[in-house]
Structures are given as structure tokens and as C-alpha cells.
Design an enzyme around this catalytic site. Structure first.
Site, PDB file in Angstrom:
ATOM      1  N   GLU A   1     -36.818 -44.205 -11.637  1.00  0.00           N
ATOM      2  CA  GLU A   1     -37.736 -43.431 -10.823  1.00  0.00           C
ATOM      3  C   GLU A   1     -38.282 -42.224 -11.585  1.00  0.00           C
ATOM      4  OE1 GLU A   1     -36.130 -44.417  -6.385  1.00  0.00           O
ATOM      5  OE2 GLU A   1     -35.167 -42.793  -7.450  1.00  0.00           O
TER       6      GLU A   1
ATOM      7  N   CYS B   1     -41.231 -35.171 -13.329  1.00  0.00           N
ATOM      8  CA  CYS B   1     -39.778 -35.206 -13.545  1.00  0.00           C
ATOM      9  C   CYS B   1     -39.425 -36.595 -14.075  1.00  0.00           C
ATOM     10  CB  CYS B   1     -39.091 -34.917 -12.209  1.00  0.00           C
ATOM     11  SG  CYS B   1     -37.318 -34.976 -12.316  1.00  0.00           S
TER      12      CYS B   1
ATOM     13  N   CYS C   1     -26.148 -42.971 -14.896  1.00  0.00           N
ATOM     14  CA  CYS C   1     -25.610 -41.848 -15.679  1.00  0.00           C
ATOM     15  C   CYS C   1     -24.128 -42.107 -15.920  1.00  0.00           C
ATOM     16  CB  CYS C   1     -25.796 -40.544 -14.893  1.00  0.00           C
ATOM     17  SG  CYS C   1     -25.416 -39.056 -15.843  1.00  0.00           S
TER      18      CYS C   1
ATOM     19  N   CYS D   1     -21.088 -36.158 -11.655  1.00  0.00           N
ATOM     20  CA  CYS D   1     -21.123 -34.897 -10.918  1.00  0.00           C
ATOM     21  C   CYS D   1     -21.015 -35.243  -9.427  1.00  0.00           C
ATOM     22  CB  CYS D   1     -22.407 -34.144 -11.226  1.00  0.00           C
ATOM     23  SG  CYS D   1     -22.577 -33.848 -12.996  1.00  0.00           S
TER      24      CYS D   1
ATOM     25  N   CYS E   1     -24.076 -35.372  -6.929  1.00  0.00           N
ATOM     26  CA  CYS E   1     -25.326 -35.999  -7.412  1.00  0.00           C
ATOM     27  C   CYS E   1     -25.355 -37.483  -7.077  1.00  0.00           C
ATOM     28  CB  CYS E   1     -25.467 -35.797  -8.918  1.00  0.00           C
ATOM     29  SG  CYS E   1     -26.868 -36.672  -9.621  1.00  0.00           S
TER      30      CYS E   1
ATOM     31  N   CYS F   1     -34.311 -33.358  -6.136  1.00  0.00           N
ATOM     32  CA  CYS F   1     -33.269 -33.322  -7.170  1.00  0.00           C
ATOM     33  C   CYS F   1     -32.028 -34.055  -6.710  1.00  0.00           C
ATOM     34  CB  CYS F   1     -32.806 -31.895  -7.426  1.00  0.00           C
ATOM     35  SG  CYS F   1     -34.028 -30.850  -8.076  1.00  0.00           S
TER      36      CYS F   1
HETATM   37  N1  SAH Z   1     -28.440 -34.943 -16.014  1.00  0.00           N
HETATM   38  C1  SAH Z   1     -29.175 -33.757 -16.210  1.00  0.00           C
HETATM   39  C2  SAH Z   1     -30.588 -33.829 -15.696  1.00  0.00           C
HETATM   40  C3  SAH Z   1     -30.830 -34.492 -14.333  1.00  0.00           C
HETATM   41  S1  SAH Z   1     -30.305 -33.742 -12.857  1.00  0.00           S
HETATM   42  C4  SAH Z   1     -28.456 -32.589 -15.611  1.00  0.00           C
HETATM   43  O1  SAH Z   1     -27.497 -32.796 -14.893  1.00  0.00           O
HETATM   44  O2  SAH Z   1     -28.859 -31.476 -15.898  1.00  0.00           O
HETATM   45  C5  SAH Z   1     -31.480 -32.488 -12.394  1.00  0.00           C
HETATM   46  C6  SAH Z   1     -30.852 -31.340 -11.596  1.00  0.00           C
HETATM   47  O3  SAH Z   1     -30.612 -31.680 -10.215  1.00  0.00           O
HETATM   48  C7  SAH Z   1     -29.510 -30.933 -12.156  1.00  0.00           C
HETATM   49  O4  SAH Z   1     -29.389 -29.539 -12.203  1.00  0.00           O
HETATM   50  C8  SAH Z   1     -28.566 -31.520 -11.150  1.00  0.00           C
HETATM   51  O5  SAH Z   1     -27.317 -30.920 -11.218  1.00  0.00           O
HETATM   52  C9  SAH Z   1     -29.301 -31.276  -9.867  1.00  0.00           C
HETATM   53  N2  SAH Z   1     -28.797 -32.076  -8.749  1.00  0.00           N
HETATM   54  C10 SAH Z   1     -28.106 -33.238  -8.789  1.00  0.00           C
HETATM   55  N3  SAH Z   1     -27.819 -33.660  -7.533  1.00  0.00           N
HETATM   56  C11 SAH Z   1     -28.348 -32.774  -6.673  1.00  0.00           C
HETATM   57  C12 SAH Z   1     -28.422 -32.689  -5.241  1.00  0.00           C
HETATM   58  N4  SAH Z   1     -27.919 -33.636  -4.478  1.00  0.00           N
HETATM   59  N5  SAH Z   1     -29.067 -31.636  -4.701  1.00  0.00           N
HETATM   60  C13 SAH Z   1     -29.644 -30.702  -5.491  1.00  0.00           C
HETATM   61  N6  SAH Z   1     -29.628 -30.739  -6.843  1.00  0.00           N
HETATM   62  C14 SAH Z   1     -28.974 -31.750  -7.436  1.00  0.00           C
HETATM   63 FE1  SF4 Z   2     -25.721 -37.249 -14.376  1.00  0.00          FE
HETATM   64 FE2  SF4 Z   2     -26.389 -36.332 -11.953  1.00  0.00          FE
HETATM   65 FE3  SF4 Z   2     -24.531 -35.069 -13.385  1.00  0.00          FE
HETATM   66 FE4  SF4 Z   2     -27.100 -34.930 -14.143  1.00  0.00          FE
HETATM   67  S1  SF4 Z   2     -26.231 -34.113 -12.255  1.00  0.00           S
HETATM   68  S2  SF4 Z   2     -25.317 -35.340 -15.463  1.00  0.00           S
HETATM   69  S3  SF4 Z   2     -27.795 -37.014 -13.554  1.00  0.00           S
HETATM   70  S4  SF4 Z   2     -24.386 -37.174 -12.590  1.00  0.00           S
END
Ligand code: SAH
Ligand code: SF4
Length: 442
Positions: free
Chosen positions: A155, A168, A175, A179, A182, A413
Site C-alpha cells: 500500500e 507515504c 515487517c 512493534c 503497529c 499511520c
Molecule cells: N518502520 C518504520 C517506518 C514505518 S511506520 C518505522 O517504524 O519508523 C511509520 C510511523 O507510524 C512510525 O513512527 C510508526 O511507529 C507509526 N505507527 C505504527 N503504528 C501506528 C498506529 N497504530 N498508530 C499511530 N502510529 C503508528
Molecule cells: Fe515495522 Fe510497524 Fe515497527 Fe515500523 S512501526 S518497524 S512498520 S512493526
């Protein structure tokens, strides 16, 4: 006319009919006779390419040197012409945005045909395009398998704002990191994207938005009033870009090339969850802006939210940030901080955040948590977020609260996750109900 197995197989597969792979012949269970009329040009052309051609090599994503080398070794451009041909192609691909050699009118017909036989500049398949009521767009792209794998879907999201449009971009399918807040992190890594596929997201989005010369913007689209429709890119889609360093680097160097796509490096931001060894390399070898997904200011909490913290704890991460090449007040690091109710949103956290960032030219981006089905987290209350923001503002940091965008199409995000595990309708409705209950903004 009845014809041989290879041809029949190609046709049946193209039509999605039953085909017995093991025995390499069609199922003829109910005494079915397969006849096709090869005198029809449409049938012939549907068959011919599949039978005869080896896969064509993508030109998009190659550096100039690699492109020259490929043209010469394919035997279609003499060495002495390579530089000039690369210059021509570079312009057509990245300034004009052509996706078919036939449209390059200052190259001879013969050379175009040769190029088309050996190389491809085609766009990926667009499986779906969704437009949110706030103008955010989300595309689901399908890329062909690499090696023995299956086709993959990823996406890409476009977020229009006053005076700018941000794309974006995803760097991986899924991944490897997990996290806990996420959505992408719940999908296993399928594979890294290639430089071509990373650029294809940008170029196809530009096609769709009419962001190449002489193209029309779709009627009613929300885009910046003047200038380019995509002014900024953020590597904040699916995946951890620093775990796909080489391909991300190639793609971003091409995206920022002044004779091509020409995006300023100051308008490209790479976001990492904290892959420390990749941070200095990002500054030195790519030179784009850096964002860090911080989310917690104590190691014990960050270990849970962003588990890569166990490998690269806060101290190492902050040292890498302090030493980020090119860091200055004009080129600050963005620290992303997701607001999780009763988890990381106290004033004590805000105080510790300010202490942690002391001495680093920084912006803090507060992201209201975007819920997804199955998560145990909740977004902090609005007053809590504002109180947190006020505290860090008073300490001298710009701390915009990122307005959630495109939530109605799950483009916000951390909500990205591809087709392989898309939400059921009931889950989507539950999510919408949750959003209305929690935030009252839809
Ligand atoms: N993997 C990279 C880039 C993609 S995530 C990283 O983690 O930085 C883009 C941003 O969205 C990151 O800061 C991530 O932590 C945040 N993010 C992930 N899940 C989210 C959620 N459910 N609500 C808000 N932000 C979130
Ligand atoms: Fe991967 Fe989501 Fe963590 Fe970014 S925030 S490193 S996309 S698991």
C-alpha cells in the site's frame, strides 16, 4: 483447429480455466474438446508473448551506470552511444513519466522495438485505489513474484495538505519487527521491495494524480493548488527501510536526482524504528531527512513497544542521532511519538522526553494512536495529548499533533497491511464504530 499442449496451456491459464499442471494438459473431465481459432489476431497475440519471451529487465531503479551497462551488454546500444542514450531515457522515464517505449518519439522505431523486447518500463498493476473524504488516497499495488515467490501487494498513501502533497511509501512487504501497536507488525515479512518497486509507487501515484507534464489531474481531486502534486515523500509505509538499505538507497538517490524526478533531499524523510547501524549510513550515503519512531523514553517501556530497542537501546539510539551527518537547526530530526492512553502519555513522560532530546536539533511529531481490529491499545484522550504537546512546546520544541488522515480508508499511520490479510467487513465496521466512539471526528 486443435493445437498442441504448450499453446493450449498458455491460453487456458490466461483465461483462468482449469488446467492440470502435473500432466501439463487441460482437464477434459466431461469429455470436453478444446478448440481455439488461431486465425483470430487477438487469440494469437494473447498466446505469442507468453510462449516466446524471457522476462524483460526493468530499467526503472537502475543507476545511470547500470543502465548503460545493461543497454550495451544487451547489444542494442554501442558503447560510444551509451551515455547519450542513458541521458535520453532518463529524461523520458523520470521527467516525462513515460511507461511505454512507444511514446519516446526521439528514438528510432527500431531501437524502441529492441528496447521493448529486452526491457520494461511498465507500471505495476493497481489492484485498488481508494479516496478518503479528506482527499487522502490509498493504492494497493501488485508486484510480480521475485524468484519462486508469489505476487505481492503493498500500500501507498497520498496525503494532500495546504501547499504540499506527501506520498507515504512502503519499503517492504510486511515487517520483521513487531512493534506492539503497529498493524503492519502483525504481518510477517514477505520480502524486500526492489528499488524499481519503491520508485514505481512514486511514479504510479504521479500518473494517477496527473503529476507529470501534460497530464490531467482527476476531476475533483484534492491536491495542492499550485505546483507539483507530490512535493514530499516519507518512507513511512509498510516495513523498516533500514532493513532494506541498498534498495531504498538506490530508489531515493534516483528520486532526488536533479535531472529526473528531482525531489529535494530535504523533502524526503526516512523513518526508522531505530536500526542504529543504518542511521549514520543514511546521512552519509543518502543524505535525506531522518525520523525516529521513538514512542517511549524509558528502555523498559520501549523494549515492549518497539522491541528492536532490546538490540539498540535508547542510549545508542540517541548517540546515533546526535552524530547524524548534516544535522543542524535547519535540518532537524523528527521524533515520532504515538500517544497511547495510560501507557506513554503522562507529563512525566513528556518531561523525560525533553531531557532525552537535549542538545539534538529536533521536532517532535505526536501521533494519535490509530486503532486497528484486535489491538489492546487505545488512543490518549485529546486533553492529554494537548497537555503533552503544550509541555514540550514550552520547552522549546515544535510539536505538531499529526492529524489522523484517511482513517475511513485505513490509510493512517500503522494501519497499512496488504491484501493477504485484509479486514473482513465486520472488522472494518467495528473499527469505524470504535473510531466514532473514541474520537467523535468522522
Ligand atoms: N518502520 C518504520 C517506518 C514505518 S511506520 C518505522 O517504524 O519508523 C511509520 C510511523 O507510524 C512510525 O513512527 C510508526 O511507529 C507509526 N505507527 C505504527 N503504528 C501506528 C498506529 N497504530 N498508530 C499511530 N502510529 C503508528
Ligand atoms: Fe515495522 Fe510497524 Fe515497527 Fe515500523 S512501526 S518497524 S512498520 S512493526
Amino acid at each position: 483447429m486443435l493445437f498442441g499442449h504448450a499453446v493450449t496451456a498458455a491460453f487456458l491459464r490466461a483465461k483462468g480455466s482449469a488446467f492440470d499442471k502435473a500432466r501439463n494438459r487441460p482437464h477434459i473431465g466431461a469429455a470436453m474438446t478444446v478448440t481455439l481459432d488461431l486465425s483470430t489476431p487477438a487469440v494469437r497475440s494473447a498466446l505469442a508473448p507468453r510462449a516466446a519471451q524471457p522476462p524483460r529487465m526493468p530499467l526503472i531503479g537502475l543507476s545511470r551506470a547500470e543502465m548503460a551497462e545493461s543497454l550495451v551488454s544487451a547489444g542494442i546500444v554501442p558503447e560510444r552511444q551509451a551515455k547519450m542514450r542513458v541521458q535520453q531515457l532518463w529524461h523520458w522515464l523520470y521527467v516525462r513519466g513515460v511507461s511505454d517505449f512507444a511514446h519516446i518519439f526521439n528514438i528510432s522505431k527500431e531501437l524502441r522495438a529492441e528496447l521493448d523486447r529486452r526491457f520494461t518500463i511498465a507500471r505495476p498493476e493497481i489492484v485498488e485505489e481508494q479516496v478518503s473524504n479528506d482527499g487522502t488516497r490509498k493504492w494497493l499495488f501488485r508486484f510480480p513474484p521475485r524468484g519462486a515467490g508469489r505476487p505481492v501487494e503493498i500500500e501507498t498513501v497520498y496525503i494532500p495538505e495546504e501547499g504540499r502533497g506527501t506520498l507515504c511509501i512502503s519499503s517492504q512487504v510486511g515487517c520483521t519487527l513487531t512493534c506492539s501497536f503497529c498493524h503492519t507488525g502483525t504481518q510477517k515479512l514477505v520480502r524486500n521491495l526492489t528499488a524499481e518497486e519503491i520508485l514505481a509507487q512514486l511514479m504510479t501515484a504521479r500518473d494517477r494524480l496527473g503529476d507529470f507534464p501534460d497530464r490531467d489531474t482527476p476531476h475533483g481531486a484534492i491536491v495542492p493548488a499550485e505546483g507539483r502534486k507530490i512535493t514530499n515523500i516519507v518512507m513511512m509505509g509498510m516495513g523498516e527501510p533500514l532493513y532494506n538499505f541498498e534498495e531504498v538507497k538506490k530508489a531515493l538517490l534516483i528520486a532526488s536526482d536533479g535531472d529526473g524526478l528531482s525531489l529535494s533531499k530535504r523533502r524526503i524523510t526516512l523513518s526508522t524504528s531505530g536500526v542504529v547501524p543504518g542511521i549514520a549510513r543514511t546521512g552519509e550515503e543518502i543524505g535525506v531527512m531522518l525520523a525516529i519512531s521513538l514512542h517511549a523514553v524509558r528502555d523498559d517501556l520501549r523494549d515492549m513497544l518497539v522491541p528492536i530497542n532490546k538490540k539498540y537501546p535508547l542510549k545508542d539510539l540517541m548517540d546515533a542521532c546526535r552524530n547524524y551527518p548534516g544535522l543542524s537547526n535547519a535540518r532537524r530530526i523528527t521524533f515520532e511519538y504515538v500517544m497511547l492512553k495510560d501507557v506513554n502519555d503522562s507529563l512525566e513522560d513528556a518531561r523525560e522526553l525533553v531531557r532525552l532530546l537535549r542538545g539534538i536539533p529536533a521536532k517532535i511529531n505526536l501521533i494519535p494512536f490509530n486503532p486497528w481490529p484486535g489491538t489492546n491499545y487505545q488512543c490518549s484522550d485529546w486533553e492529554t495529548i494537548e497537555r503533552f504537546a503544550d509541555y514540550i512546546n514550552e520547552a522549546g520544541y515544535a510539536s505538531p499533533i499529526r492529524t489522523p488522515r484517511g482513517r475511513d480508508i485505513l490509510a493512517a499511520c500503522g494501519q497499512l497491511k496488504s491484501e493477504s490479510e485484509r479486514m473482513k467487513k465486520t472488522e472494518r465496521l467495528a473499527l469505524e464504530a470504535m473510531m466514532i466512539a473514541g474520537h467523535g471526528e468522522e
